[in-house]
Design an enzyme around this catalytic site. Sequence first.
Site, PDB file in Angstrom:
ATOM      1  N   ARG A  91       0.807  -1.241   0.000  1.00 21.94           N
ATOM      2  CA  ARG A  91       0.000   0.000   0.000  1.00 21.94           C
ATOM      3  C   ARG A  91       0.826   1.270   0.000  1.00 21.94           C
ATOM      4  O   ARG A  91       0.395   2.253  -0.621  1.00 21.94           O
ATOM      5  CB  ARG A  91      -1.082  -0.040   1.079  1.00 21.94           C
ATOM      6  CG  ARG A  91      -0.709  -0.092   2.457  1.00 21.94           C
ATOM      7  CD  ARG A  91      -1.497  -1.099   3.249  1.00 21.94           C
ATOM      8  NE  ARG A  91      -0.804  -2.363   3.150  1.00 21.94           N
ATOM      9  CZ  ARG A  91      -1.391  -3.520   2.851  1.00 21.94           C
ATOM     10  NH1 ARG A  91      -2.675  -3.566   2.675  1.00 21.94           N
ATOM     11  NH2 ARG A  91      -0.670  -4.618   2.761  1.00 21.94           N
ATOM     12  N   THR A  92       1.964   1.296   0.664  1.00 18.76           N
ATOM     13  CA  THR A  92       2.747   2.532   0.646  1.00 18.76           C
ATOM     14  C   THR A  92       3.221   2.796  -0.779  1.00 18.76           C
ATOM     15  O   THR A  92       3.121   3.918  -1.289  1.00 18.76           O
ATOM     16  CB  THR A  92       3.947   2.428   1.615  1.00 18.76           C
ATOM     17  OG1 THR A  92       3.466   1.991   2.882  1.00 18.76           O
ATOM     18  CG2 THR A  92       4.646   3.761   1.763  1.00 18.76           C
ATOM     19  N   LYS A 120      26.385  -4.927  -9.219  1.00 20.67           N
ATOM     20  CA  LYS A 120      27.743  -4.864  -9.784  1.00 20.67           C
ATOM     21  C   LYS A 120      28.707  -4.210  -8.808  1.00 20.67           C
ATOM     22  O   LYS A 120      29.834  -3.877  -9.165  1.00 20.67           O
ATOM     23  CB  LYS A 120      27.717  -4.059 -11.090  1.00 20.67           C
ATOM     24  CG  LYS A 120      26.869  -4.671 -12.175  1.00 20.67           C
ATOM     25  CD  LYS A 120      26.934  -3.796 -13.421  1.00 20.67           C
ATOM     26  CE  LYS A 120      25.598  -3.704 -14.100  1.00 20.67           C
ATOM     27  NZ  LYS A 120      25.506  -2.543 -14.990  1.00 20.67           N
ATOM     28  N   ARG A 141      11.642   3.330   0.417  1.00 21.87           N
ATOM     29  CA  ARG A 141      11.538   2.413   1.556  1.00 21.87           C
ATOM     30  C   ARG A 141      12.814   1.599   1.568  1.00 21.87           C
ATOM     31  O   ARG A 141      13.211   1.043   0.541  1.00 21.87           O
ATOM     32  CB  ARG A 141      10.326   1.504   1.449  1.00 21.87           C
ATOM     33  CG  ARG A 141      10.344   0.422   2.507  1.00 21.87           C
ATOM     34  CD  ARG A 141       9.078  -0.353   2.582  1.00 21.87           C
ATOM     35  NE  ARG A 141       8.000   0.444   3.141  1.00 21.87           N
ATOM     36  CZ  ARG A 141       6.829  -0.065   3.531  1.00 21.87           C
ATOM     37  NH1 ARG A 141       6.597  -1.360   3.413  1.00 21.87           N
ATOM     38  NH2 ARG A 141       5.891   0.713   4.030  1.00 21.87           N
ATOM     39  N   HIS A 174       8.031   5.688  10.007  1.00 21.98           N
ATOM     40  CA  HIS A 174       7.189   5.576   8.817  1.00 21.98           C
ATOM     41  C   HIS A 174       6.269   6.812   8.875  1.00 21.98           C
ATOM     42  O   HIS A 174       5.073   6.702   9.162  1.00 21.98           O
ATOM     43  CB  HIS A 174       6.399   4.267   8.886  1.00 21.98           C
ATOM     44  CG  HIS A 174       5.753   3.833   7.609  1.00 21.98           C
ATOM     45  ND1 HIS A 174       5.671   4.636   6.485  1.00 21.98           N
ATOM     46  CD2 HIS A 174       5.118   2.662   7.282  1.00 21.98           C
ATOM     47  CE1 HIS A 174       5.036   3.960   5.526  1.00 21.98           C
ATOM     48  NE2 HIS A 174       4.708   2.776   5.985  1.00 21.98           N
TER      49      HIS A 174
HETATM   50  N1   CP Z   1       1.130   0.034   5.988  1.00 23.98           N
HETATM   51  C1   CP Z   1       2.142  -0.278   5.148  1.00 23.98           C
HETATM   52  O1   CP Z   1       3.231   0.300   5.233  1.00 23.98           O
HETATM   53  O2   CP Z   1       1.838  -1.237   4.241  1.00 23.98           O
HETATM   54  P1   CP Z   1       2.846  -1.793   3.125  1.00 23.98           P
HETATM   55  O3   CP Z   1       3.975  -2.460   3.865  1.00 23.98           O
HETATM   56  O4   CP Z   1       2.029  -2.737   2.301  1.00 23.98           O
HETATM   57  O5   CP Z   1       3.343  -0.624   2.342  1.00 23.98           O
END
Ligand code: CP
Length: 358
Positions: A91-92, A120, A141, A174
């Site tokens: 989702r993120t 590499k 991420r 987050h």
């Molecule tokens: N809530 C959340 O971060 O979901 P994902 O890990 O699917 O991005």
Amino acid sequence: MEQTALMTEMGRDWDKFHASDIARKLPFFSRENRLHDCLFSQQFDRALLDYLFAVADRLRAVTQNKTGADTVSQLLAHKRAMLYFVQPSTRTFLSFLNACHILGLKTSEIRDTSTSSEMKGESPEDTVRTFSSYVDLIIMRHPTPGFVEKTAWFMNRIKRPVPVINGGSGKDQHPTQALLDVYTLHRSLPGGPEGKTIVMVGDLKRGRTVRSLSYLMKNYRGVKLVFVSPPQLRMEADILEFLQRHAIPYRETDDFASVMPEADAIYMTRIQDEHDQAEESKSLDLSRFHFRAQDLKVIKPNAIIMHPLPRRHEIEPVVDDDDRAVFWRQERNGMWIRAALISYIFGVDGQIPAPGKT
Ligand code: CP
């Protein structure tokens, strides 16, 4: 302190910068009194949160019709974004991707280092610098705590600084999940989080979403937090110390059933066993930390049930049918608040037309 003065004082030493107090670091990630990089929940004050909620509401309303959606999709049509997600995400990643597309940003992505020249031997630092040659925004991420911050620190030292948004960094933070969580509290509870009791449940030790959400609570008066977890997965001391410093009342318990009736919001989380060193989570019985259909009879009639998702067994699927289960709406809120954040970082938030004005 001006960014350049801060840079001079701290030299070019990442370790020294990283170890500095967060309050000293924050100006480094802002430009002209506006967020440039989004890395920490501590970057959001109440005025900015309320403003971003209004921008998100406006975006979702104005894009209901084609004329409005077309207007908004021209705002950043001249910009490009890189989504560098080398840790699993559904989702993120998708909400940022679609937030970019709502605003017209073109996107590229890397989701696996095995497909990049890191295989590499290129360093992650050189890899992200390469992105900056091609794009105007980096959304990341990364599994390594501090790496997203290091990327933003580095970007701010080069001639073509590209904003960086943290889409989840190690076990650490987050911030945009916290942003969408507090936007959901704002939309779902009369008066928003103020004066409410928020019960957070599950793996509080290793869940970065509960850490980031706890930081945001300093912006709301009268919030009470209840942390529910097995003793092995208690909230970390740095968050508890932060709450004490900001006079935010909290208590800890492992008795979920006893606190359900007082909750205005119940924030469920899954076990974060990807951080296990030796499968230590396997021996834990977490069934007492699950929310079941029978619990719907115990909670307040206007309480809400949240979850950052993905879930495993923490919430019985039948609970989804109850109006108080807001986690699917929470997920969708993420796309709009992330679009609002991106529009704000690029300074086009003021150009989003009001509904009916397109
Ligand atoms: N809530 C959340 O971060 O979901 P994902 O890990 O699917 O991005």
